[in-house]
Every structure is written in structure tokens, then in C-alpha cells.
Design a protein around this motif. Structure first.
Motif, PDB file in Angstrom:
ATOM      1  N   LEU A 291     -29.452  92.858  87.162  1.00  0.00           N
ATOM      2  CA  LEU A 291     -30.767  92.392  86.737  1.00  0.00           C
ATOM      3  C   LEU A 291     -31.372  93.380  85.750  1.00  0.00           C
ATOM      4  N   LYS A 292     -31.567  92.935  84.514  1.00  0.00           N
ATOM      5  CA  LYS A 292     -32.102  93.793  83.460  1.00  0.00           C
ATOM      6  C   LYS A 292     -33.614  93.644  83.292  1.00  0.00           C
ATOM      7  N   GLY A 293     -34.183  92.566  83.820  1.00  0.00           N
ATOM      8  CA  GLY A 293     -35.621  92.394  83.680  1.00  0.00           C
ATOM      9  C   GLY A 293     -36.079  91.048  84.184  1.00  0.00           C
ATOM     10  N   GLN A 294     -37.359  90.980  84.604  1.00  0.00           N
ATOM     11  CA  GLN A 294     -37.990  89.737  85.039  1.00  0.00           C
ATOM     12  C   GLN A 294     -39.247  89.510  84.213  1.00  0.00           C
ATOM     13  N   THR A 295     -39.508  88.255  83.888  1.00  0.00           N
ATOM     14  CA  THR A 295     -40.668  87.912  83.078  1.00  0.00           C
ATOM     15  C   THR A 295     -41.362  86.694  83.661  1.00  0.00           C
ATOM     16  N   GLU A 296     -42.701  86.780  83.756  1.00  0.00           N
ATOM     17  CA  GLU A 296     -43.501  85.611  84.124  1.00  0.00           C
ATOM     18  C   GLU A 296     -43.766  84.820  82.852  1.00  0.00           C
ATOM     19  N   LEU A 297     -43.274  83.601  82.779  1.00  0.00           N
ATOM     20  CA  LEU A 297     -43.396  82.786  81.568  1.00  0.00           C
ATOM     21  C   LEU A 297     -44.401  81.672  81.836  1.00  0.00           C
ATOM     22  N   SER A 298     -45.632  81.862  81.380  1.00  0.00           N
ATOM     23  CA  SER A 298     -46.683  80.879  81.644  1.00  0.00           C
ATOM     24  C   SER A 298     -46.628  79.738  80.636  1.00  0.00           C
ATOM     25  N   HIS A 299     -47.341  78.670  80.960  1.00  0.00           N
ATOM     26  CA  HIS A 299     -47.357  77.538  80.035  1.00  0.00           C
ATOM     27  C   HIS A 299     -48.066  77.919  78.742  1.00  0.00           C
ATOM     28  N   LYS A 300     -48.968  78.911  78.809  1.00  0.00           N
ATOM     29  CA  LYS A 300     -49.612  79.391  77.589  1.00  0.00           C
ATOM     30  C   LYS A 300     -48.609  80.127  76.712  1.00  0.00           C
ATOM     31  N   ASP A 301     -47.706  80.923  77.342  1.00  0.00           N
ATOM     32  CA  ASP A 301     -46.660  81.597  76.565  1.00  0.00           C
ATOM     33  C   ASP A 301     -45.754  80.575  75.891  1.00  0.00           C
ATOM     34  N   LYS A 304     -46.978  74.982  75.529  1.00  0.00           N
ATOM     35  CA  LYS A 304     -46.978  73.557  75.867  1.00  0.00           C
ATOM     36  C   LYS A 304     -46.866  73.413  77.373  1.00  0.00           C
ATOM     37  N   HIS A 305     -47.543  72.401  77.910  1.00  0.00           N
ATOM     38  CA  HIS A 305     -47.344  72.054  79.315  1.00  0.00           C
ATOM     39  C   HIS A 305     -46.045  71.262  79.410  1.00  0.00           C
ATOM     40  N   LEU A 306     -45.108  71.767  80.174  1.00  0.00           N
ATOM     41  CA  LEU A 306     -43.865  71.022  80.382  1.00  0.00           C
ATOM     42  C   LEU A 306     -44.105  69.930  81.417  1.00  0.00           C
ATOM     43  N   GLY A 307     -43.171  69.006  81.506  1.00  0.00           N
ATOM     44  CA  GLY A 307     -43.307  67.944  82.490  1.00  0.00           C
ATOM     45  C   GLY A 307     -43.197  68.491  83.900  1.00  0.00           C
ATOM     46  N   ALA A 308     -43.657  67.703  84.882  1.00  0.00           N
ATOM     47  CA  ALA A 308     -43.533  68.115  86.279  1.00  0.00           C
ATOM     48  C   ALA A 308     -42.068  68.333  86.636  1.00  0.00           C
ATOM     49  N   ILE A 309     -41.187  67.566  85.986  1.00  0.00           N
ATOM     50  CA  ILE A 309     -39.744  67.758  86.140  1.00  0.00           C
ATOM     51  C   ILE A 309     -39.184  68.071  84.755  1.00  0.00           C
ATOM     52  N   VAL A 310     -38.788  69.316  84.540  1.00  0.00           N
ATOM     53  CA  VAL A 310     -38.295  69.738  83.227  1.00  0.00           C
ATOM     54  C   VAL A 310     -36.994  69.008  82.922  1.00  0.00           C
ATOM     55  N   ARG A 311     -36.874  68.474  81.724  1.00  0.00           N
ATOM     56  CA  ARG A 311     -35.689  67.702  81.342  1.00  0.00           C
ATOM     57  C   ARG A 311     -34.868  68.442  80.309  1.00  0.00           C
ATOM     58  N   GLY A 312     -33.577  68.180  80.335  1.00  0.00           N
ATOM     59  CA  GLY A 312     -32.682  68.673  79.296  1.00  0.00           C
ATOM     60  C   GLY A 312     -31.803  67.528  78.857  1.00  0.00           C
ATOM     61  N   ASP A 313     -31.961  67.034  77.643  1.00  0.00           N
ATOM     62  CA  ASP A 313     -31.218  65.872  77.173  1.00  0.00           C
ATOM     63  C   ASP A 313     -30.483  66.245  75.899  1.00  0.00           C
TER      64      ASP A 313
END
Length: 460
Positions: A291-301, A304-313
Motif C-alpha cells: 500500500l503506497k497511499g490512500q486518498t479520500e475522493l469526494s464528489h467535489k474532487d 460530478k455526482h456519480l450514479g448511485a450505482i457506478v457504471r462502466g460501459d
């Protein structure tokens, strides 16, 4: 012969059988009791040799009527039932042996002047490593323990195999006699117990104590071949000495929107990595996450607000929300200990829930994780229900997804690589699609932590 004793054997005796000394001696004794007194008796020494093989075949031909004897006595099978039947003595009354003074009876042990090739000897059974860890395939082995037979990188299938971490040692329990000496007949094996390459590199060091074979990995090698013989029985073991291969890992705890943050805590993440390293990767292929590092990634960072279920298409860019995470990828180079192969940095994004589309035209389905090997991007759902986080499931999924990056595509259809497959078809495998197995198969271990250089053994 009404007083003929009944015998029971633990393992098979005869051609290509385990041939434990006690079992062979029981069969020899029983054959002598049923044999016509005018015929030459076997030496009841517990060693399966040409005379014992000939007597078993002769018994099967005349008593059981086998047109093609298999020269084996298996527990519970026809031959041992006939050996326990007093009526077999009468059925086995045949023309007595004609002694030939010029051809004395062959010894039941292999003739030292004309030694039997080790590959043709009965095999020594292998009971497994004493640490009960993976990274081991026994012999004789069903096909699945070596991985699917049709792979782009096939492996040798004529012996047992074990992974030894570089600088460490492991022990294997063998089905041998603790009172008889064991002889090593491998190329490059010295009197000090060290196997050396043709450049005199020390590859492995071996020793036998009682029924335990201990092997220490001295230098990385892919398939160091050990051949050992005891009492006319043979075992071949391939040893792969693996350096520690470290996977650099950056973790992002993703917040989809207000109140939609990943629920995996830092302490739970450390537990996940501890399980992944100590219970799955290190014991089987000497690979571990760092583990080299941990980051809190907020929707402000993210912006955009992602969907309640993040999609990958991968087939419709408009529906792909993974693209909003890609700008945060960290691509850094880290050195490897002991010359292990370089590993691409993995960026793990932990989300609350996710869906992904794997086939064009199909609806997205809920998945545990997804891996893009080219970019090192891994997205996983947090497996949290209320205050409970499934750390074991997270560890399994992380190893599975990163395994795709390390292994690549080694499975094939038929004899040609028509459409490479990325999953192992066996349900106990770590790389089985949607499964819960943790086993890494031999071809997968060699792909996850490859040894590029295989030094030939020294010929002594």
C-alpha cells in the motif's frame, strides 16, 4: 488351504502403483502361500521388482483368466479377492518352473548393473507440504491441479511441483521408509545436498529427515528438477524458487455524491491486504500488495455526482462513469526486490456499488469488481452491509482482479488461440469467474511471478 489368512492393503501394489513396502510384502507372502511348492518362491522383501510383477501377471492369467494382465493388486478389486480365496491354489496349479543353472533367479530389486530408468520405477506417494499452504501440486495428479491442459504455456506433467520463496524453505511429507536411505539422482546434485547450475549457481538445497523432504530456495529458478529414489521407487519434484514480487497499490475511497461514500475504513483495508497477502498470494506465488497511499475522493474532487450505482460501459462512452475516475490514476515506477519482474502500479477505486457491461448490446449487471490491465485501474464495490464489511470477500476479489493483470490471457480454445480466455474453468480456482475458490494453478503461478532465466543443471 482353509486356514489361508486374509490380507488387506492400504495402497495399490504392482505396475505403476504406490508399492508401499508393507503392502508389497503382504502380496508376496500371499502369492507364496498359493504357489505350487514345486515352483520358485518369491523373496518376501517388500520390493516390487520383475519377479513379483511376473508372479502377479501369472496369477491373474491362470486364476482370474485375464487375457491381458494389468500386473496390479488394488484394494477391494478382483485380484486381491482371489488372493484371499483358498480355491485359488487349485486353479493356480500349472507346469512347474524348470530351473536353469545358467540363469539363476533374478533378484527382486533392480539389477545395479542394468539399472531401471527412474521414470519406469514405481512412484513414491506424496502427502503434501507440512505447512498446508498452496503453491504445490502432487503426483500422480489429476489434470485440474496443474491447470487446464490447453494453455499457451504448457507445463511438465511427470512429477510433483512446489513453489519455494527465495531464501525460504518448505517441507514435504513423502510416502517413504524412515529407516532406509534416500538417493538423489538429479543432475547437478552435490554431496552437500545443493543442486547447482552449469554456471555453478546454487539453486536449491535439500535434506531428508525421516519421511520429510526439506527444500530451501537459494536462487530464483523456474523448474529445478529433483529425482529421488528409495528401495526401487522414484519421485520427481520440480522446484520453482520465486523472488518476492511486489504490487504497488494506491487506494481511492470514492464518494459518489452527498452521503454516498465508500464504507471501507483504513483499518478494514489493512485487514483486506493482510488476508490477500498472507492467505492467498505469498503462500502460492510469493507476490504481495504494498500500500503506497490512500486518498479520500469526494464528489467535489471528481467534479460530478456519480450514479448511485457506478457504471462502466466499454461499448457506450455516454454510459461510462469510470471515465470520471481515470484522471486520478497514478502511474509510478517502483523497484522490485531481488530482481523480480516490474509490476504496473495498481489504482484501486472502492465504490458503494457498481455495474458493468461486458458484452455489446447487453444490459449492465451488478459485479464485484472490474480490472483494466493496460491502465492498472481496478474498481471494486465495498461489500458493506450496514456496519459490516466483508473483508474476506474484498481480499478474494482484489486478488482475482489484479490476477487478470499479472496472468494475462493464457487459456486457449482447442489447439489454436482463437479467442483468448481470461478465466480458469475449475470452480476451486481463484481465477474462476464469480467463484469463491482461492487456488492458483501452476500455470497461473508461473505467469503471476515468472522466472525468465532457467539455468541448466550442472552435469557431475
Amino acid at each position: 488351504m482353509s486356514s489361508l489368512p486374509r490380507i488387506q492393503i492400504e495402497r495399490s501394489v504392482g505396475y505403476r502403483a504406490q508399492n508401499n513396502i508393507a503392502d508389497v510384502r503382504k502380496v508376496q507372502t500371499q502369492l507364496n502361500l498359493l504357489l505350487d511348492p514345486k515352483r520358485t518362491k518369491l523373496v518376501e522383501d517388500g520390493f516390487y521388482g520383475p519377479n513379483t510383477k511376473e508372479r502377479i501377471g501369472d496369477f491373474q492369467s491362470h486364476v482370474l483368466g485375464f487375457q491381458f494382465p494389468d500386473f496390479r493388486v488394488d484394494p477391494g478389486a478382483k485380484t486381491i479377492r482371489a488372493l484371499n480365496d483358498p480355491a485359488s491354489k487349485q486353479k493356480w496349479t500349472v507346469t512347474p518352473d524348470k530351473p536353469d543353472p545358467d540363469k539363476p533367479d533374478k533378484p527382486n530389486k533392480p539389477d545395479p548393473v542394468k539399472p531401471v530408468p527412474p521414470e519406469d520405477m514405481p512412484k513414491i506417494p506424496v502427502h503434501g507440504p507440512t505447512d498446508l499452504a498452496g503453491g504445490f501440486d502432487t503426483y500422480p495428479a489429476p489434470a485440474q491441479v496443474l491447470g487446464p491442459s490447453k494453455v499457451s504455456t504448457p507445463v511438465d506433467r511427470d512429477g510433483a511441483w512446489i513453489m519455494i520463496p527465495h531464501g525460504s524453505e518448505r517441507s514435504i511429507r513423502l510416502g517413504i521408509s524412515s529407516e532406509e536411505p534416500v538417493q538423489f539422482v538429479s543432475k547437478g546434485f552435490g554431496e552437500d545436498g545443493v543442486v547447482r547450475s552449469f554456471k555453478k549457481e546454487e539453486l536449491v538445497k535439500v535434506s531428508v529427515t525421516g519421511r520429510t523432504l526439506t527444500i530451501k530456495g537459494l536462487n530464483p529458478c523456474k523448474n529445478c528438477k529433483l529425482d529421488l529414489v528409495q528401495n526401487g521407487r522414484h519421485l520427481r519434484i520440480y522446484v520453482s524458487v520465486k523472488p518476492l514480487r511486489v504490487v504497488p497499490l494506491f487506494v481511492f475511497h470514492v464518494e459518489h455524491g452527498p452521503g454516498m461514500k465508500s464504507r471501507v475504513s483504513s483499518s478494514e483495508l489493512r485487514t483486506v491486504l493482510k488476508i490477500a497477502n498472507s492467505e492467498i498470494l505469498r503462500p502460492q506465488c510469493n507476490v504481495e500488495f504494498d500500500l503506497k497511499g490512500q486518498t479520500e475522493l469526494s464528489h467535489k474532487d471528481i467534479g460530478k455526482h456519480l450514479g448511485a450505482i457506478v457504471r462502466g460501459d466499454g461499448f457506450d462512452d455516454k454510459k461510462d462513469e469510470f471515465k470520471y475516475l481515470r484522471p486520478f490514476l497514478k502511474d509510478r515506477t517502483f523497484s522490485q526486490p531481488h530482481g523480480a519482474d516490474h509490476v504496473k502500479t495498481v489504482n484501486l477505486f472502492i465504490v458503494r456499488n457498481m455495474r458493468s457491461t461486458v458484452e455489446e448490446g447487453k444490459r449492465p449487471v451488478s459485479v464485484w469488481g472490474a480490472m483494466n490491465s493496460a491502465s492498472g485501474m481496478c474498481v471494486m464495490r465495498d461489500r458493506s452491509i450496514g456496519r459490516f464489511t466483508g473483508v474476506n470477500g474484498l481480499a478474494h476479489t482484489l486478488c482475482h482482479e489484479v490476477g487478470h493483470m499479472l496472468i494475462g490471457q493464457i487459456y486457449t480454445h482447442g489447439h489454436d488461440i482463437v479467442q483468448p480466455e481470461s478465466h480458469n474453468p475449475f470452480t476451486d480456482a481463484l481465477m474462476y469467474s464469480g467463484g469463491k475458490g482461492n487456488k492458483l494453478y501452476r500455470v497461473e503461478v508461473e505467469a503471476m511471478n515468472p522466472t525468465r532465466h532457467q539455468p541448466p543443471p550442472l552435469s557431475l
